[in-house]
Structures are given as C-alpha cells and as structure tokens.
Scaffold this motif. Sequence first.
Motif, PDB file in Angstrom:
ATOM      1  N   SER A  91      12.455  80.991  -5.571  1.00  0.00           N
ATOM      2  CA  SER A  91      11.444  80.679  -6.575  1.00  0.00           C
ATOM      3  C   SER A  91      10.339  79.830  -5.979  1.00  0.00           C
ATOM      4  O   SER A  91      10.573  78.997  -5.103  1.00  0.00           O
ATOM      5  CB  SER A  91      12.086  79.934  -7.747  1.00  0.00           C
ATOM      6  N   LYS A  92       9.122  80.040  -6.445  1.00  0.00           N
ATOM      7  CA  LYS A  92       7.991  79.221  -6.013  1.00  0.00           C
ATOM      8  C   LYS A  92       7.690  78.109  -7.003  1.00  0.00           C
ATOM      9  O   LYS A  92       6.695  77.403  -6.859  1.00  0.00           O
ATOM     10  CB  LYS A  92       6.752  80.100  -5.810  1.00  0.00           C
ATOM     11  N   LYS A  93       8.521  77.966  -8.013  1.00  0.00           N
ATOM     12  CA  LYS A  93       8.344  76.915  -9.004  1.00  0.00           C
ATOM     13  C   LYS A  93       9.538  75.979  -8.980  1.00  0.00           C
ATOM     14  O   LYS A  93      10.663  76.405  -8.687  1.00  0.00           O
ATOM     15  CB  LYS A  93       8.181  77.506 -10.405  1.00  0.00           C
ATOM     16  N   PRO A  94       9.331  74.702  -9.302  1.00  0.00           N
ATOM     17  CA  PRO A  94      10.450  73.754  -9.320  1.00  0.00           C
ATOM     18  C   PRO A  94      11.415  74.077 -10.440  1.00  0.00           C
ATOM     19  O   PRO A  94      11.023  74.563 -11.503  1.00  0.00           O
ATOM     20  CB  PRO A  94       9.761  72.406  -9.560  1.00  0.00           C
ATOM     21  N   GLY A  95      12.673  73.802 -10.194  1.00  0.00           N
ATOM     22  CA  GLY A  95      13.671  74.009 -11.232  1.00  0.00           C
ATOM     23  C   GLY A  95      13.606  72.921 -12.290  1.00  0.00           C
ATOM     24  O   GLY A  95      13.062  71.837 -12.061  1.00  0.00           O
ATOM     25  N   SER A  96      14.148  73.220 -13.441  1.00  0.00           N
ATOM     26  CA  SER A  96      14.232  72.234 -14.520  1.00  0.00           C
ATOM     27  C   SER A  96      15.553  72.423 -15.241  1.00  0.00           C
ATOM     28  O   SER A  96      16.140  73.509 -15.225  1.00  0.00           O
ATOM     29  CB  SER A  96      13.061  72.377 -15.503  1.00  0.00           C
ATOM     30  N   LEU A  97      16.032  71.372 -15.862  1.00  0.00           N
ATOM     31  CA  LEU A  97      17.296  71.457 -16.590  1.00  0.00           C
ATOM     32  C   LEU A  97      17.149  72.400 -17.778  1.00  0.00           C
ATOM     33  O   LEU A  97      16.172  72.306 -18.528  1.00  0.00           O
ATOM     34  CB  LEU A  97      17.718  70.076 -17.096  1.00  0.00           C
ATOM     35  N   PRO A  98      18.085  73.324 -17.966  1.00  0.00           N
ATOM     36  CA  PRO A  98      18.059  74.146 -19.179  1.00  0.00           C
ATOM     37  C   PRO A  98      18.106  73.251 -20.420  1.00  0.00           C
ATOM     38  O   PRO A  98      18.627  72.132 -20.357  1.00  0.00           O
ATOM     39  CB  PRO A  98      19.328  74.996 -19.053  1.00  0.00           C
ATOM     40  N   PRO A  99      17.561  73.715 -21.544  1.00  0.00           N
ATOM     41  CA  PRO A  99      17.522  72.859 -22.744  1.00  0.00           C
ATOM     42  C   PRO A  99      18.866  72.262 -23.137  1.00  0.00           C
ATOM     43  O   PRO A  99      18.950  71.083 -23.474  1.00  0.00           O
ATOM     44  CB  PRO A  99      16.993  73.808 -23.821  1.00  0.00           C
ATOM     45  N   ASN A 100      19.929  73.076 -23.061  1.00  0.00           N
ATOM     46  CA  ASN A 100      21.234  72.543 -23.463  1.00  0.00           C
ATOM     47  C   ASN A 100      21.737  71.482 -22.489  1.00  0.00           C
ATOM     48  O   ASN A 100      22.351  70.488 -22.891  1.00  0.00           O
ATOM     49  CB  ASN A 100      22.258  73.676 -23.590  1.00  0.00           C
ATOM     50  N   VAL A 101      21.453  71.651 -21.204  1.00  0.00           N
ATOM     51  CA  VAL A 101      21.859  70.658 -20.207  1.00  0.00           C
ATOM     52  C   VAL A 101      21.019  69.392 -20.356  1.00  0.00           C
ATOM     53  O   VAL A 101      21.537  68.268 -20.271  1.00  0.00           O
ATOM     54  CB  VAL A 101      21.733  71.236 -18.784  1.00  0.00           C
ATOM     55  N   SER A 102      19.723  69.564 -20.583  1.00  0.00           N
ATOM     56  CA  SER A 102      18.850  68.408 -20.780  1.00  0.00           C
ATOM     57  C   SER A 102      19.292  67.597 -21.990  1.00  0.00           C
ATOM     58  O   SER A 102      19.306  66.360 -21.950  1.00  0.00           O
ATOM     59  CB  SER A 102      17.401  68.873 -20.963  1.00  0.00           C
ATOM     60  N   MET A 103      19.675  68.280 -23.062  1.00  0.00           N
ATOM     61  CA  MET A 103      20.149  67.574 -24.247  1.00  0.00           C
ATOM     62  C   MET A 103      21.428  66.796 -23.954  1.00  0.00           C
ATOM     63  O   MET A 103      21.597  65.666 -24.410  1.00  0.00           O
ATOM     64  CB  MET A 103      20.386  68.565 -25.391  1.00  0.00           C
ATOM     65  N   ALA A 104      22.310  67.414 -23.172  1.00  0.00           N
ATOM     66  CA  ALA A 104      23.569  66.745 -22.847  1.00  0.00           C
ATOM     67  C   ALA A 104      23.324  65.505 -21.997  1.00  0.00           C
ATOM     68  O   ALA A 104      23.861  64.424 -22.272  1.00  0.00           O
ATOM     69  CB  ALA A 104      24.502  67.710 -22.122  1.00  0.00           C
ATOM     70  N   VAL A 105      22.495  65.634 -20.966  1.00  0.00           N
ATOM     71  CA  VAL A 105      22.227  64.504 -20.070  1.00  0.00           C
ATOM     72  C   VAL A 105      21.572  63.351 -20.820  1.00  0.00           C
ATOM     73  O   VAL A 105      21.921  62.177 -20.640  1.00  0.00           O
ATOM     74  CB  VAL A 105      21.351  64.958 -18.888  1.00  0.00           C
ATOM     75  N   ASN A 106      20.603  63.678 -21.693  1.00  0.00           N
ATOM     76  CA  ASN A 106      19.887  62.643 -22.431  1.00  0.00           C
ATOM     77  C   ASN A 106      20.677  62.109 -23.621  1.00  0.00           C
ATOM     78  O   ASN A 106      20.514  60.953 -24.004  1.00  0.00           O
ATOM     79  CB  ASN A 106      18.539  63.173 -22.922  1.00  0.00           C
ATOM     80  N   GLY A 107      21.512  62.953 -24.218  1.00  0.00           N
ATOM     81  CA  GLY A 107      22.134  62.582 -25.479  1.00  0.00           C
ATOM     82  C   GLY A 107      23.571  62.123 -25.425  1.00  0.00           C
ATOM     83  O   GLY A 107      24.048  61.478 -26.363  1.00  0.00           O
TER      84      GLY A 107
END
Length: 538
Positions: free
Chosen positions: A61-77
Amino acid sequence: MAREQANNNVLNTLDTAKTQWYHFTAVVVAGMGFFTDAYDLFSIANVTKLLGRIYYTEEGSKKPGSLPPNVSMAVNGVALCGTLAGQVFFGWLGDKLGRKKVYGMTLALMVIASLASGLSFGDTPKGVISTLCFFRFWLGFGIGGDYPLSATIMSEYANKKTRGAFIAAVFAMQGFGILVGGIVSLIVSTAFDSAYKAPPYNVDPKASLPPQADNVWRIILMFGAVPAAMTFYSRAKMPETARYTALVAKNAKQAAADMSKVLQVQLDAEQQPTSSERDSNSFGLFSKEFARRHGLHLLGTCATWFLLDIAFYSSNLFQKDIYSAVGWIPPAAEMNAIHEVYMVAKAQVLIALCGTVPGYWFTVAFIDILGRFFIQLMGFFFMTVFMFALAIPYDHWTKKENRIGFLVMYALTFFFANFGPNATTFIVPAEIFPARFRSTCHGVSAAAGKAGAIIGAFGFLYAAQSKDPKKTDAGYPTGVGMKNALIMLGVINFVGMLFTFLVPESKGKSLEELSRENEEVEENGVPATLVSRTVNPI
C-alpha cells in the motif's frame, strides 16, 4: 445523645478549622492520582494513529495504515469500561472498609497496569492489540477507584468555607495530566524522530515507518506509572478521615485523635455510642427513605455527569481526527509515523494550555464564590454555544485561513467544560450524600459519567464516519459526519443544562447539613431530630 455530642464536636471542628498545610498536602497526594488518571486515559489518543501505522499498514500500500473502527473503539474505550467497573466497586468498598484501606489498592493497580500496557506482547497485530486492551481494562479499573475515594477523602478533610476549592484542586490535576501526556509524547517522538527523515508514503510505504516506532508508544504509556509510584508511600501514611471514623465506624474518640495529628487541633471525644444509638438514622441505600431524601439528587448527579462525559471524552479522545478533518494536521502521507505522533501531541498541548488547564483553575478560584450550580449551568450553556458555532458553519472552519479561529473556538469548549460541569459533576456528589453512602453514590455518579464516555468514545467514531465524498483522507472522519457529530454534542450539552436543576447548591454548607446526616427517619412527617427522645428508638 452522647454519640451525637461527641460527633458534633469533631464535625464542627472540621467545618471551622483554618486552612492548614495538611490540606495542601492532601490535595497533592489525592491530586497525583488524578494526574495519573488523565495521563493514562488521554495519552492513548497520541499514539492511536501510530498503532494503526505499525500494525495495520498493508503490504504494497502507498497509504499509511489505520486502526479499523472496531479496533479503534476497543483501544480508546476499553479503559473507560474498566473505569466504570472500578468506580462502582471501589466506591462501594470505600464505604464498607473505609477510605484509607482501599486508597492504596487503586494506586498499586494503576502502577502495575501502566507498566504492563507498555509491555503488551503478541506474535500478530491482533495479539498485541488484544494484550494492550486487556491491561488497559485493569488500568481503568484502578483509575475508577480513584474517583470516589479522592473526592470523598478531600471533602471529608476540608472545612466548609473552602471545601469546593480543595476538591476542585484535586480534580484540576487532571488538566496537568493531559498537558504532561502531550509533553511526554512530544519529547519521546522528538528524541526518536530527530535522526530519521523519511520520504513520503507514496514513494515507499515502509520507509515512513522507522523500526524504533514500536518503542515510542510503549514508552509513552509506561511513563504513567511514574507519578503514581511517587505518591504511593504518602497515601499509605494518610489517616482515615475523621468523618468516616465518627459517623460510619462510630468511634468519635479515634476520629478526634486522627484529626488532632493532621490538622493541629486538640479535641477530646471520650464518648462512645450506646447500642441503641448505633441503630439511629440507618436507612439503606435502596430504601424508600433514601429515595425520598436523595433520589432526585442522585438522578441529577448521574444524568449531568453522563451527558457531560459524552461530549468531553468524545472531544478529547478524538482530537486527532477533528484536527485532521479541518486540515490542522497534515495528511499522513506527508509525515513519517513518529512525526505524526509529534504533530498530534503538539495539538493536544496547545489545547491544554489554551483551554483545558485554565478552565480547571478558574473553577478552583471561583467555586466557593459563584457556587456549584451557577458554574455548572454556565459551563453547559457555553459548551452548547461553541459546539453549535463549530458545527453549523463547519465548512467555513475547514478553509486554511480559518483554522486558527477553529482552534480558538475548540479551546473555548474545553475551557467551559472545565470551568463548568467537568469539575462540578466531580465535586457535588462528594458533598450532598450521607457519609455511609458518600463514596458509593459518588462512584455510581462517576460510573454514569463513564457510561457516557463509552458512548462518546464508541458513538462519536461511528457518527463521524459519514464522509463527504469530495474529502477523504486515510480513513479520517471528515465532512458531513463530523458536522453531524458536533451538532449531536451541542444538543447533549443543552440537555445537561436542564438536568442541572435537579442538583442542589452546596456552597458554604456543612456536609451534615447537606446530607441531613443527623436526622433520623421521619415520624409522622416530622424529622425525628425534632421529636422528643425520652424513649430510645427501636
């Protein structure tokens, strides 16, 4: 009667005691817990994008990765879920075992879990993130216990004239925790980034991800153990609060002795309660009498904290997405992974300096002058105004020449959150409930707030996912979704204004007057304290 006379001596002395050095010591000891709480809860926002780039960048990929929404919610919540559970459990335990016995447990758990979070392990990205979430849940559990215990301890030590300022000062350490979280992130990212200059992602996706990037987020998270460990000994040496000893443990003599040691006053209280006196004023938390006296108060403290935290935690945890959406932080393709941490942290520090920290200390300065009710109502009102001012002309703020104006408006929402309901929702539950329920009711109110924070952390991300098709950037919430999310937060703040009318003003009153601590169950509509006591209660 003997018990009441002894207790009144102790409580009156506490209410009228001059402000002394120990009051400030208690603020620092209790406040460092909140410093650690804020650092641990909000520093995750500085490294969330980094986690996505390390563990979710796709091959080729030529774009940076990002946390999927469900993973982002878990990490933050997940830490918020642990905090909610810890607030209820340790709040209840603080009333059962005493404030002092439980106070050290929460700090030890925070130290261990902070270190463990930075040591999260796994052979796959899913394994590392799962381990991180596990340790952050228990970190939140310890943080949760700090809320009811710190507030209750400070309220029970303070005199009635300056009680609000001292409780607010404990909570104000949260602002410094947020600020230091940003500063530590700046220092660590600068140290690792100084010797590394990467080409853009569209040249080489792997080149923008330095091998030392994995160390950055671990060091930032582990640093949260340092301030907590520094105050562990001081917490262990704190005596039990005199109000708990006198009113719950029913030992006025011990309460007087403890108070004499720390507040430099001399008071003798030799009287001990008789068996019949131990049973007075003993209605339970789930009784009709509690509902009659304090039911609406508990509803008010729970509802206002719930609504406040939806807005407050949404704004804090997803600052990085809001900044990216309006173009204040450059696209990820223009930065290496560590420099992105630096940019997010810089934005957090600026907001903390301009709005968050000053707001807390305005509350400290004015809480015992303006009162809790006025400050809370004012805060909710201006949060509503500024959220709508950001949301309705949202496209205006996304233009490059208007980004400074957006920053100012956004900082003002934090200022009036902290010079407003974020502080008062913490203060009031520690003042208006009876001593034997005080820690529990504060814990329940705080848990309602964390339920709002969980909704804010999970719901904001989904609400903001509706994107303007003309504006997309590596998964950042933009356009229509962000505008709708900000409008929702404005409406929530307005509803918080309405529920504020259920909460009584506590300025200048003793805790026993507010909680009606010395009243017994009513007899034929007349408080038992006004009824003849020639016959012992049964």
